[in-house]
Design a protein around this motif. Structure first.
Motif, PDB file in Angstrom:
ATOM      1  N   ASP A 170       0.850  -1.191   0.000  1.00  0.00           N
ATOM      2  CA  ASP A 170       0.000   0.000   0.000  1.00  0.00           C
ATOM      3  C   ASP A 170       0.884   1.238   0.000  1.00  0.00           C
ATOM      4  OD1 ASP A 170      -2.160   1.746   0.204  1.00  0.00           O
ATOM      5  OD2 ASP A 170      -2.093   1.702   2.389  1.00  0.00           O
ATOM      6  N   ASP A 171       0.769   2.019  -1.066  1.00  0.00           N
ATOM      7  CA  ASP A 171       1.625   3.188  -1.263  1.00  0.00           C
ATOM      8  C   ASP A 171       0.963   4.449  -0.697  1.00  0.00           C
ATOM      9  OD1 ASP A 171       3.853   4.623  -2.197  1.00  0.00           O
ATOM     10  OD2 ASP A 171       2.846   5.078  -4.096  1.00  0.00           O
ATOM     11  N   GLY A 172       0.568   4.374   0.573  1.00  0.00           N
ATOM     12  CA  GLY A 172      -0.002   5.558   1.232  1.00  0.00           C
ATOM     13  C   GLY A 172      -1.399   5.897   0.769  1.00  0.00           C
ATOM     14  N   SER A 173      -2.236   4.889   0.514  1.00  0.00           N
ATOM     15  CA  SER A 173      -3.613   5.152   0.074  1.00  0.00           C
ATOM     16  C   SER A 173      -4.364   6.001   1.111  1.00  0.00           C
ATOM     17  CB  SER A 173      -4.375   3.845  -0.141  1.00  0.00           C
ATOM     18  OG  SER A 173      -3.829   3.114  -1.205  1.00  0.00           O
ATOM     19  N   THR A 174      -5.243   6.852   0.613  1.00  0.00           N
ATOM     20  CA  THR A 174      -6.055   7.688   1.498  1.00  0.00           C
ATOM     21  C   THR A 174      -7.514   7.250   1.511  1.00  0.00           C
ATOM     22  OG1 THR A 174      -6.378   9.284  -0.312  1.00  0.00           O
ATOM     23  CG2 THR A 174      -4.553   9.695   1.203  1.00  0.00           C
ATOM     24  N   ASP A 175      -7.847   6.216   0.735  1.00  0.00           N
ATOM     25  CA  ASP A 175      -9.213   5.686   0.754  1.00  0.00           C
ATOM     26  C   ASP A 175      -9.224   4.405   1.594  1.00  0.00           C
ATOM     27  OD1 ASP A 175      -8.017   3.808  -0.835  1.00  0.00           O
ATOM     28  OD2 ASP A 175      -9.319   4.087  -2.577  1.00  0.00           O
ATOM     29  N   ASN A 176     -10.178   3.534   1.374  1.00  0.00           N
ATOM     30  CA  ASN A 176     -10.329   2.333   2.194  1.00  0.00           C
ATOM     31  C   ASN A 176      -9.646   1.099   1.584  1.00  0.00           C
ATOM     32  OD1 ASN A 176     -11.436   1.316   4.654  1.00  0.00           O
ATOM     33  ND2 ASN A 176     -13.027   0.247   3.484  1.00  0.00           N
ATOM     34  N   SER A 177      -8.781   1.313   0.594  1.00  0.00           N
ATOM     35  CA  SER A 177      -8.170   0.201  -0.139  1.00  0.00           C
ATOM     36  C   SER A 177      -7.469  -0.795   0.780  1.00  0.00           C
ATOM     37  CB  SER A 177      -7.155   0.736  -1.153  1.00  0.00           C
ATOM     38  OG  SER A 177      -7.765   1.533  -2.133  1.00  0.00           O
ATOM     39  N   ALA A 178      -6.626  -0.308   1.669  1.00  0.00           N
ATOM     40  CA  ALA A 178      -5.826  -1.194   2.510  1.00  0.00           C
ATOM     41  C   ALA A 178      -6.708  -2.033   3.433  1.00  0.00           C
ATOM     42  CB  ALA A 178      -4.826  -0.385   3.322  1.00  0.00           C
ATOM     43  N   ASN A 179      -7.754  -1.441   3.968  1.00  0.00           N
ATOM     44  CA  ASN A 179      -8.659  -2.188   4.852  1.00  0.00           C
ATOM     45  C   ASN A 179      -9.405  -3.277   4.087  1.00  0.00           C
ATOM     46  OD1 ASN A 179      -8.015  -0.753   7.194  1.00  0.00           O
ATOM     47  ND2 ASN A 179      -9.502   0.858   6.724  1.00  0.00           N
ATOM     48  N   ILE A 180      -9.787  -2.978   2.863  1.00  0.00           N
ATOM     49  CA  ILE A 180     -10.469  -3.977   2.022  1.00  0.00           C
ATOM     50  C   ILE A 180      -9.546  -5.169   1.773  1.00  0.00           C
ATOM     51  CG2 ILE A 180     -11.340  -4.402  -0.322  1.00  0.00           C
ATOM     52  CD1 ILE A 180     -12.428  -1.511  -0.268  1.00  0.00           C
ATOM     53  N   VAL A 181      -8.303  -4.877   1.448  1.00  0.00           N
ATOM     54  CA  VAL A 181      -7.331  -5.942   1.199  1.00  0.00           C
ATOM     55  C   VAL A 181      -7.080  -6.748   2.470  1.00  0.00           C
ATOM     56  CG1 VAL A 181      -4.921  -6.411   0.619  1.00  0.00           C
ATOM     57  CG2 VAL A 181      -6.209  -4.746  -0.716  1.00  0.00           C
ATOM     58  N   LEU A 182      -6.925  -6.077   3.600  1.00  0.00           N
ATOM     59  CA  LEU A 182      -6.663  -6.766   4.857  1.00  0.00           C
ATOM     60  C   LEU A 182      -7.802  -7.710   5.228  1.00  0.00           C
ATOM     61  CD1 LEU A 182      -4.831  -7.163   7.282  1.00  0.00           C
ATOM     62  CD2 LEU A 182      -5.916  -5.167   8.358  1.00  0.00           C
ATOM     63  N   ASP A 183      -9.041  -7.241   5.073  1.00  0.00           N
ATOM     64  CA  ASP A 183     -10.194  -8.101   5.366  1.00  0.00           C
ATOM     65  C   ASP A 183     -10.215  -9.325   4.455  1.00  0.00           C
ATOM     66  OD1 ASP A 183     -11.025  -6.401   7.351  1.00  0.00           O
ATOM     67  OD2 ASP A 183     -12.522  -5.360   6.127  1.00  0.00           O
ATOM     68  N   TRP A 184      -9.877  -9.130   3.198  1.00  0.00           N
ATOM     69  CA  TRP A 184      -9.855 -10.246   2.252  1.00  0.00           C
ATOM     70  C   TRP A 184      -8.755 -11.240   2.615  1.00  0.00           C
ATOM     71  CZ3 TRP A 184      -6.309 -12.391  -1.057  1.00  0.00           C
ATOM     72  CH2 TRP A 184      -6.816 -13.281  -2.022  1.00  0.00           C
ATOM     73  N   MET A 185      -7.581 -10.737   2.940  1.00  0.00           N
ATOM     74  CA  MET A 185      -6.451 -11.618   3.232  1.00  0.00           C
ATOM     75  C   MET A 185      -6.699 -12.501   4.451  1.00  0.00           C
ATOM     76  SD  MET A 185      -3.003  -9.374   2.480  1.00  0.00           S
ATOM     77  CE  MET A 185      -2.430  -9.099   0.791  1.00  0.00           C
ATOM     78  N   ARG A 186      -7.432 -12.007   5.410  1.00  0.00           N
ATOM     79  CA  ARG A 186      -7.689 -12.780   6.630  1.00  0.00           C
ATOM     80  C   ARG A 186      -8.486 -14.060   6.356  1.00  0.00           C
ATOM     81  NH1 ARG A 186      -8.904  -7.328  10.060  1.00  0.00           N
ATOM     82  NH2 ARG A 186      -6.842  -7.112  11.036  1.00  0.00           N
TER      83      ARG A 186
END
Length: 396
Positions: free
Chosen positions: A62-78
């Motif tokens: 994650d290159d410093g996203s300011t939207d919800n991208s990282a949280n979406i990815v984290l939820d998916w990865m779990r």
């Protein structure tokens, strides 16, 4: 964690998630730079996971996203069944994200995917099963352009060169010497896999500090050194026509292409690319620089083409220019390269702006003894066509 990056700079990065086990045998590490693509990123990572077992790992940086991208990815990865890694870095651009992902990868092969595109992993795995027996360093598959609005798909921009090299074969094993036209394949790092050992051996890297067009330098450096496997299947789907896509915006960031081309020329020189290989590099460099010039801000367009002409004049000798003209390039490329070589900046600016070209702007081209022939040939053909049209009109 603190990563000691390029140039000795330290970058503070956070490891948000890592589900890998020490005993995992990873065939492919897919690295996905992530920046503000919350609407599309799930499609990207799911395209990788749907045909994958535990021999594939996904590394999202994650290159410093300011939207919800990282949280979406984290939820998916779990809930994912394959090994996954999520790392967050301060906004530093896709080159830094890719290089950090490479440093973290465990796979035999490295692949890249933009967070708004998608991949046919099964086709890449099939290619690996064939390419291994040829001990190839890089594996290429064809790509398709996918329109995000209409849903339509069409051939990628390098289809002609694929057909030119393959000649109806199902696959080909080539090098930059045996098939220098490989340099004309689209300089997009996502369309291929590279052996991790090859990246390390050749010290390949994406130039950090460029927000756009970092692939061109990497493209030239890898192909100059690689044994290449080209597989006649579609492996990558490149999304266009979506809101917020950075490469579809007019901006001063287009100047990054000039820096990337300059670095690519240095790579070609240091890796001893032969004259014919250089000619293909020069032709595609001229084309991509012109395209970027078209899409830079109007106020910056003249300065852009001044710098572009300096690059060509510095790096293209008379012998190389003549080789380019003898190489298979189309009429537009002949005129474009001639204009860049003679420094016909006003001609390039007007042409890129789709304005009416004044006769005076063509003079540097038309009057050049060494570099104007291609342009004169085009002008003569246009003149004869107009005369013929007038004659036919009068006969009716």
């Amino acid at each position: 964690m603190v990563w000691n990056g390029f140039g000795g700079d330290e970058m503070k990065c956070s490891l948000l998630y890592d589900s890998r086990n020490d005993g995992d045998e990873i065939l492919i590490s897919y690295i996905i730079p992530l920046f503000n693509t919350e609407r599309y990123v799930l499609e990207a990572i799911e395209s990788i996971s749907c045909a994958s077992g535990k021999d594939i790992e996904i590394i999202v940086v994650d290159d410093g996203s300011t939207d919800n991208s990282a949280n979406i990815v984290l939820d998916w990865m779990r809930n994912a069944l394959l090994p996954c890694v999520l790392i967050k870095q301060p906004n530093s651009g896709p080159s830094a994200a890719r290089m950090f992902g490479i440093s973290y990868a465990r796979g035999e092969y490295i692949g890249f995917c933009d967070s708004d595109d998608f991949i046919n992993v099964a086709a890449f795995k099939k290619a690996i099963s064939i390419a291994k027996s040829y001990e190839c360093d890089v594996i290429f598959l064809r790509s398709v352009v996918f329109d995000s609005v209409t849903g339509e798909s069409y051939d990628f921009y390098d289809t002609y060169w694929w057909d030119h090299i393959l000649k109806d074969r199902g696959f080909a094993v080539v090098t930059a010497t045996s098939a220098p036209a490989v340099f004309r394949l689209e300089p997009n790092a996502n369309t291929r896999l590279l052996k991790r050992s090859f990246i390390e051996k050749e010290r390949l890297s994406f130039p950090v500090g460029l927000d756009f067009f970092e692939d061109f330098t990497f493209h030239v450096a890898e192909l100059a050194a690689a044994k290449i496997f080209m597989y006649d299947k579609t492996g990558y789907y490149y999304r266009v026509n979506r809101s917020g896509k950075l490469t579809e915006q007019k901006s001063a960031k287009r100047f990054d292409m000039l820096k990337s081309v300059d670095l690519a020329f240095k790579e070609a020189s240091s890796r001893n690319v032969d004259l014919l290989g250089w000619s293909y590099i020069i032709c595609i460099a001229s084309r991509v620089m012109y395209w970027c010039g078209q899409n830079t801000l109007v106020k910056d367009r003249k300065r852009f083409f001044e710098l572009a002409t300096e690059l060509i004049q510095k790096n293209v000798s008379k012998e190389l220019y003549d080789t380019c003209m003898d190489t298979f390039i189309d009429k537009q490329e002949r005129v474009l390269l001639s204009a860049l070589k003679v420094g016909a900046v006003n001609f390039l600016v007007t042409h890129a702006s789709e304005g009416r070209i004044r006769a005076i702007d063509t003079l540097p081209l038309m009057l050049s003894k060494d570099y104007g022939k291609a342009s004169r040939d085009v002008v003569v053909k246009i003149f004869l066509f107009k005369v013929k049209s007038i004659f036919l009109y009068k006969k009716q």
